[in-house]
Write an enzyme that holds these catalytic residues in place. Structure first.
Site, PDB file in Angstrom:
ATOM      1  N   ARG A  31       0.766  -1.230   0.090  1.00 37.30           N
ATOM      2  CA  ARG A  31      -0.185   0.088  -0.057  1.00 37.30           C
ATOM      3  C   ARG A  31       0.704   1.244  -0.022  1.00 37.30           C
ATOM      4  O   ARG A  31       0.518   2.466  -0.690  1.00 37.30           O
ATOM      5  CB  ARG A  31      -0.936  -0.032   1.368  1.00 37.30           C
ATOM      6  CG  ARG A  31      -1.851  -0.958   1.225  1.00 37.30           C
ATOM      7  CD  ARG A  31      -3.253  -0.881   0.627  1.00 37.30           C
ATOM      8  NE  ARG A  31      -4.142  -1.994   0.955  1.00 37.30           N
ATOM      9  CZ  ARG A  31      -4.151  -3.268   0.145  1.00 37.30           C
ATOM     10  NH1 ARG A  31      -3.191  -3.386  -0.924  1.00 37.30           N
ATOM     11  NH2 ARG A  31      -4.926  -4.060   0.589  1.00 37.30           N
ATOM     12  N   GLU A 175     -14.697 -13.885   8.549  1.00 32.47           N
ATOM     13  CA  GLU A 175     -14.397 -13.102   7.265  1.00 32.47           C
ATOM     14  C   GLU A 175     -14.219 -14.455   6.192  1.00 32.47           C
ATOM     15  O   GLU A 175     -13.373 -14.785   5.942  1.00 32.47           O
ATOM     16  CB  GLU A 175     -13.329 -12.290   7.351  1.00 32.47           C
ATOM     17  CG  GLU A 175     -13.197 -11.634   5.950  1.00 32.47           C
ATOM     18  CD  GLU A 175     -12.144 -10.350   5.915  1.00 32.47           C
ATOM     19  OE1 GLU A 175     -11.282 -10.363   6.682  1.00 32.47           O
ATOM     20  OE2 GLU A 175     -12.238  -9.977   4.902  1.00 32.47           O
ATOM     21  N   LYS A 217     -18.339 -11.092   8.352  1.00 29.53           N
ATOM     22  CA  LYS A 217     -17.684  -9.840   7.316  1.00 29.53           C
ATOM     23  C   LYS A 217     -17.513 -10.637   5.953  1.00 29.53           C
ATOM     24  O   LYS A 217     -16.397 -11.207   5.548  1.00 29.53           O
ATOM     25  CB  LYS A 217     -16.250  -9.594   7.813  1.00 29.53           C
ATOM     26  CG  LYS A 217     -15.532  -8.750   6.990  1.00 29.53           C
ATOM     27  CD  LYS A 217     -14.295  -8.221   7.581  1.00 29.53           C
ATOM     28  CE  LYS A 217     -13.802  -7.003   6.765  1.00 29.53           C
ATOM     29  NZ  LYS A 217     -12.531  -6.171   7.159  1.00 29.53           N
ATOM     30  N   SER A 259     -14.325  -4.298   1.252  1.00 28.67           N
ATOM     31  CA  SER A 259     -14.728  -3.679  -0.150  1.00 28.67           C
ATOM     32  C   SER A 259     -14.001  -4.463  -0.970  1.00 28.67           C
ATOM     33  O   SER A 259     -14.267  -4.252  -2.226  1.00 28.67           O
ATOM     34  CB  SER A 259     -13.955  -2.140   0.149  1.00 28.67           C
ATOM     35  OG  SER A 259     -12.659  -2.283   0.353  1.00 28.67           O
ATOM     36  N   GLY A 260     -13.129  -5.401  -0.712  1.00 31.63           N
ATOM     37  CA  GLY A 260     -12.390  -6.184  -1.777  1.00 31.63           C
ATOM     38  C   GLY A 260     -11.717  -5.744  -3.278  1.00 31.63           C
ATOM     39  O   GLY A 260     -11.939  -6.316  -4.050  1.00 31.63           O
ATOM     40  N   GLY A 261     -11.634  -4.511  -2.975  1.00 35.82           N
ATOM     41  CA  GLY A 261     -10.849  -3.770  -4.331  1.00 35.82           C
ATOM     42  C   GLY A 261     -12.036  -3.107  -4.678  1.00 35.82           C
ATOM     43  O   GLY A 261     -11.489  -2.418  -5.882  1.00 35.82           O
ATOM     44  N   ARG A 295      -9.336  -0.891   2.246  1.00 41.66           N
ATOM     45  CA  ARG A 295      -9.011   0.081   1.010  1.00 41.66           C
ATOM     46  C   ARG A 295      -9.974   1.371   0.594  1.00 41.66           C
ATOM     47  O   ARG A 295      -9.790   2.326   0.521  1.00 41.66           O
ATOM     48  CB  ARG A 295      -8.777  -0.940  -0.226  1.00 41.66           C
ATOM     49  CG  ARG A 295      -7.546  -1.549  -0.107  1.00 41.66           C
ATOM     50  CD  ARG A 295      -7.272  -2.499  -1.546  1.00 41.66           C
ATOM     51  NE  ARG A 295      -8.055  -3.729  -0.968  1.00 41.66           N
ATOM     52  CZ  ARG A 295      -8.201  -5.071  -1.630  1.00 41.66           C
ATOM     53  NH1 ARG A 295      -7.792  -5.048  -2.739  1.00 41.66           N
ATOM     54  NH2 ARG A 295      -8.845  -5.903  -1.120  1.00 41.66           N
TER      55      ARG A 295
HETATM   56  P1  13P Z   1     -10.609  -4.538   1.887  1.00 44.17           P
HETATM   57  O1  13P Z   1     -11.961  -3.553   2.464  1.00 44.17           O
HETATM   58  O2  13P Z   1      -9.492  -3.469   1.471  1.00 44.17           O
HETATM   59  O3  13P Z   1     -11.201  -5.371   1.188  1.00 44.17           O
HETATM   60  O4  13P Z   1     -10.133  -5.101   3.375  1.00 44.17           O
HETATM   61  C1  13P Z   1     -10.892  -5.638   4.278  1.00 44.17           C
HETATM   62  C2  13P Z   1     -10.144  -6.400   5.081  1.00 44.17           C
HETATM   63  O5  13P Z   1     -10.053  -6.401   6.110  1.00 44.17           O
HETATM   64  C3  13P Z   1      -9.848  -7.718   4.517  1.00 44.17           C
HETATM   65  O6  13P Z   1      -9.453  -8.668   5.331  1.00 44.17           O
END
Ligand code: 13P
Length: 334
Positions: A31, A175, A217, A259-261, A295
């Site tokens: 990042r 998650e 999550k 958010s996953g990208g 992100r």
């Molecule tokens: P993102 O929202 O960037 O996908 O990250 C969330 C997260 O904690 C992934 O484990």
């Protein structure tokens, strides 16, 4: 296990939004490289401090997920980050998985490391101020992945992790992330996500995890990032809710999407649409639905900061502006 405390804390954690600031050493390096900065523990600390001390963060953020390095760090005034957050009414949490490892014989499948000595580590993190934890399992979609084997294995691991957390009075964030990477169609993402979430809850139940004292999550249901046909916002919202309704027990107090990208805007718009639909029929969707973005909450602020002290205030304003939008979206009020 103090069920009452777990349930109370779980509700508090999802009351606004959750900031995922738990990038591992490798991920934070990636990042920071995007803004031309080299990651060191001190640079990482300065960056996280920018986020955690942003004026007004507590109005929009109710939980922050930290990383092992970060939970041992402090503000410039020598206040440990966890105590600083707690003082602002934000619940501190900790990532406890130790990343994923590819299983080459199972295509793109990966399993998540970190169960060894997890109880000992949870006890230490509790001393350091953590009240909740996170464990991430990932599922890649391609011709053969994810296999039934990995879906089963990850569900077991998530359930064991969740139970150990609850036994330590730490709220587990469970998650299961079906990755957006790839060119798979929307419907495949829907089918796989439903299968994954179903298995996860089957095993959580089997291991005796208290649904009222945990948070899910999940990914939203979307088309693969490289698929030419991207589902529109309404479809993402409608099908994400449909899959959750089929798979998530009503006793679970909160769902916090990753958010996953997705871009910050798209992740915010999707969450808003989901909650607009939920608001029309709350009895069908009893859980609070919010975000636990990494992100999508940080991206714009990271860019505005650029590693320069002179930009800290501006970056904090940009971070808060996004956090405000995401919190509003979590109420369907954007
Ligand atoms: P993102 O929202 O960037 O996908 O990250 C969330 C997260 O904690 C992934 O484990």
């Amino acid at each position: 296990m103090n069920t009452k405390l777990l349930r109370q804390n779980a509700r508090k954690i999802v009351s606004r939004t959750i900031l995922a600031a738990d990038e591992s050493t490798g991920t934070i390096k990636k990042r920071l490289a995007t803004i031309g900065i080299e990651s060191t523990p001190e640079i990482n600390r300065q960056y996280r401090q920018l986020l955690f001390t942003a004026p007004g963060i507590e109005k929009n953020v109710s939980g922050v997920i930290l990383y092992d390095e970060t939970i041992r760090q402090s503000t410039d005034q020598k206040v440990p980050f966890s105590a600083h957050l707690e003082k602002r009414g934000i619940v501190p949490g900790i990532k406890v998985d130790k990343g994923t490892v590819q299983i080459p014989t199972l295509g793109q499948d990966k399993f998540t490391q970190g169960l060894d000595k997890l109880s000992d580590r949870l006890a230490e993190y509790k001393e350091l101020g953590a009240k909740f934890a996170k464990w991430r399992a990932v599922y890649t979609i391609d011709k053969i992945s994810p296999s039934d084997t990995i879906i089963e294995r990850n569900a077991h691991d998530l359930a064991v992790y969740a139970l150990l957390c609850q036994q330590a009075d730490i709220v587990p964030i469970v998650e299961p992330e079906v990755l957006m990477e790839g060119n798979h169609p929307f419907d495949k993402d829907m089918v796989i996500s439903e299968k994954v979430f179903t298995k996860v809850f089957e095993l959580l139940k089997e291991y005796g995890v208290d649904f009222g004292g945990m948070i899910l999550k999940p990914n939203m249901i979307t088309s693969g990032k490289k698929n030419a046909k991207q589902a529109d916002v309404k479809k993402v919202a409608e099908i994400s809710l449909k899959v959750l309704k089929k798979t998530v027990p009503t006793a679970v107090p909160g769902i916090a999407f990753l958010s996953g990208g997705q871009s910050p805007d798209l992740a915010t718009i999707h969450l808003n649409e989901i909650n607009k639909m939920r608001n029309k029929n709350k009895s069908s969707y009893p859980w609070r639905i919010t975000a636990s973005y990494g992100r999508a909450l940080q991206g714009e602020a990271l860019e505005a900061w650029g590693g320069k002290k002179a930009n800290v205030q501006k970056a904090q304003e940009i971070f808060i502006a996004r956090a405000e939008k995401v919190y509003k979206a979590s109420q369907g009020k954007l």
